[in-house]
Design an enzyme around this catalytic site. Sequence first.
Site, short mmCIF file in Angstrom:
data_model
loop_
_atom_site.label_atom_id
_atom_site.label_comp_id
_atom_site.label_asym_id
_atom_site.label_seq_id
_atom_site.Cartn_x
_atom_site.Cartn_y
_atom_site.Cartn_z
CG HIS A 1 0.28 4.46 8.42
ND1 HIS A 1 -0.07 3.79 9.57
CD2 HIS A 1 1.49 3.95 8.06
CE1 HIS A 1 0.87 2.91 9.89
NE2 HIS A 1 1.84 2.99 8.97
CD GLU A 2 3.29 4.45 4.72
OE1 GLU A 2 4.38 4.73 5.25
OE2 GLU A 2 2.79 3.31 4.77
CG HIS B 1 5.88 5.72 9.11
ND1 HIS B 1 6.10 5.31 10.41
CD2 HIS B 1 5.10 4.77 8.53
CE1 HIS B 1 5.49 4.16 10.60
NE2 HIS B 1 4.86 3.81 9.48
CD1 TRP C 1 4.25 -3.70 16.21
CD2 TRP C 1 2.57 -2.38 15.57
NE1 TRP C 1 4.24 -3.68 14.84
CE2 TRP C 1 3.22 -2.87 14.42
CE3 TRP C 1 1.47 -1.52 15.40
CZ2 TRP C 1 2.81 -2.54 13.13
CZ3 TRP C 1 1.08 -1.19 14.12
CH2 TRP C 1 1.73 -1.69 13.01
CB THR D 1 -2.48 4.45 2.37
OG1 THR D 1 -3.25 3.25 2.44
CG2 THR D 1 -1.04 4.09 2.01
CG LEU E 1 -1.93 -1.16 1.33
CD1 LEU E 1 -2.92 -0.89 2.45
CD2 LEU E 1 -2.66 -1.40 0.02
N GLY E 2 1.95 1.29 0.76
CA GLY E 2 2.76 2.50 0.78
C GLY E 2 3.94 2.40 1.72
CG ASP F 1 4.22 4.66 20.26
OD1 ASP F 1 4.47 4.75 21.48
OD2 ASP F 1 3.13 5.02 19.76
#
Length: 695
Positions: free
Chosen positions: A270-271, A274, A282, A267, A213-214, A291
Amino acid sequence: MKKITLLLLLLSLSLNAQIKKQQTKSFGKKIDDVKRSPSGHIKCASVEYEELLRQNNPKRLNDQEFENWLAPLVEKYKNDPTYRSETGGIITIPVVVHVIHNGDAYGSNENIRDEQVESQITVLNQDFRRMAGTPGFGIGVDTQIQFALAKVDPNGNPTNGIDRINLCREDWNAGTNSATLALVNAEIKPQTIWNATDYLNMWSVNFGSLGLLGYAQFPSSSGLAGLNPSGGAANTDGVVSNYGTFGSRSIYPAGNYVGTQYDKGRTMTHEVGHWVGLRHLWGDGDCNSDDYCNDTPNCDGDYYAGANTGGCIAPIQCSGTRQIQNYMDYSDDSCMSIYTQNQKDRMVAVFNNSPRRVSLKTSTKDIAIPLFANDAEIKIENACDAVSTCTNPNGGLPLKVISLYNRGTSTLTTASISYNINGGTTYTNNWSGSLAPNKFIYITLANTAINGTLNASITAVNGATDQRTTNNNASKTFSNTNSTPLDNYTYTSYTFNLIGDPFGAEITWQLTNQSGMTLYSGGPYTNQLNSGTQNLITNQIWNLPANGCYTFTIFDSFGDGMAGSSTGGVSNNDAGSWTIKANSGAVTIASGGGNYGDSESYLFSNNALNSESFDLLNSISLYPNPTNSILNISIPVELNYPANYEIYNNLGQVIKSSNINSSDLQINTSEFTNGIYFIKMNFENNSKTLRFIKN
């Protein structure tokens, strides 16, 4: 200058928080040891990508070194009263989205439409700004970070922040995670990236059947004294997504999406998390991993809340309730709605200290420059060599394609484009139509199917001089050293054989001619899950007109071709296959099957003419296509005249016919209704049919 002070908004969170145990365990893992979701997807490969970067650059900060650098910076800003004020500025990040495609028509497959791209930016702002009345309005915080498509390109010209590039590759699945990530890093990013100190680079790509997905590139280190300065390379910095999970079906339903679990833009939320330094909830471990955010409860490994796990229901893990609504978990898009205060703290620390993130706070690439009424831009598209097609049977270079953009404030209705190859004969393409601001059209230039440097320039727009000259000229050199001619046969009768795997319901196929008309097709078929045997699905005769060019394509809706399965006692030895034969089965024209992914194709021709005549017929071209008025047809002078043509509508009815007396034919289509048409040109004992669109 953009206001750059970032102030935090204190919100009370009703979250189950616990203090996490600091660990020195690396979040790196074997790059190809990737767990798939219940639906078969690889949700995120950012951790594996980080491990790949570290393998290629041993000096890159490891996980604990990065945290040792970041932790005191987070505390500094958390304890700064000014920083903790409830009023303050917003960081706006300029974004460029590189839409990587394979020469597809605009809006087809991975060449997604502008509206799908824009919907992704909308989702990011809803989520990062916790906008009321949107799916991003959860119980988390407003990060005060927002995103805007760039309005100025690296050359100082206007843009809409969407950069479309044909890289002549069907998909970017290299077989494994590590090979795919390395391929994208080597072949996509460096040749397409805009300066990462001015733009957040996003790439929308086709990962094929890999299921990825990415992924994102984590921030570089700060460059402060005493810290290792090595970070991720500037020419690979950014965020990548599969085109089918880029954007939101809820906002733009007509987009090209894959499934309904990951079709709401999360997606990229979320990316991008990062990209600004956040880790998975987790800690890429178990209950004892971290985390580094105290207000995200510890949890045990990845977890897929949503459609395949009984809904958005949070399990009890590690003495607490898992925060499945958090964007940094692996939940379905519809389950997500939270960034926490501590996650925001990390983002702010990164934006104030990580080199390329710091510079983005002051980038002005999202602020529009003065615009003119009449301003067109020209780009030359890549031509994919070594590809034989029905219009290019010898595998040489096709006619060149340019993209014409309207960068002005007025609707673009006419443009004159002058072009030549290697400074030779200069031709003019007079385009007419209707392009709204920031819209574009592909234009195929006639008389350019040779190697060399194509030089193109805009000489007039809307009947006047273009008011901006800095985006009027383009040059590109084309060469081809790997031509493979199209397979050509003299047969008109062929036998098609298809032996399916147990999942016949996933299989469809079609045979089309050079005009795109479907001559034969089949499927879906009946599943044979419990039979333990393979049955012959179809064995039929194709009677094909001579002097034609044909494309056979077989599809699999699941994306694993006819790979077979152990389900129901049928083994992998029962993978399916297909063949095309001629001369009563004595000659095999083509064969395939097994795991071909989503689809595979085979092209062939069956001319009964001599090679020279066949090449002449395939040199006929028409432009512009689509057209809204005059359709120009270029015909080799070596063909015999007089000749005649017939135009058919999509129902097969002849709506116009006339004689052809020269190599330059012009047909006025203004009286035609919008739709698909076919023009058949007859020359003595042979003919040629081409398709065109009237809009």
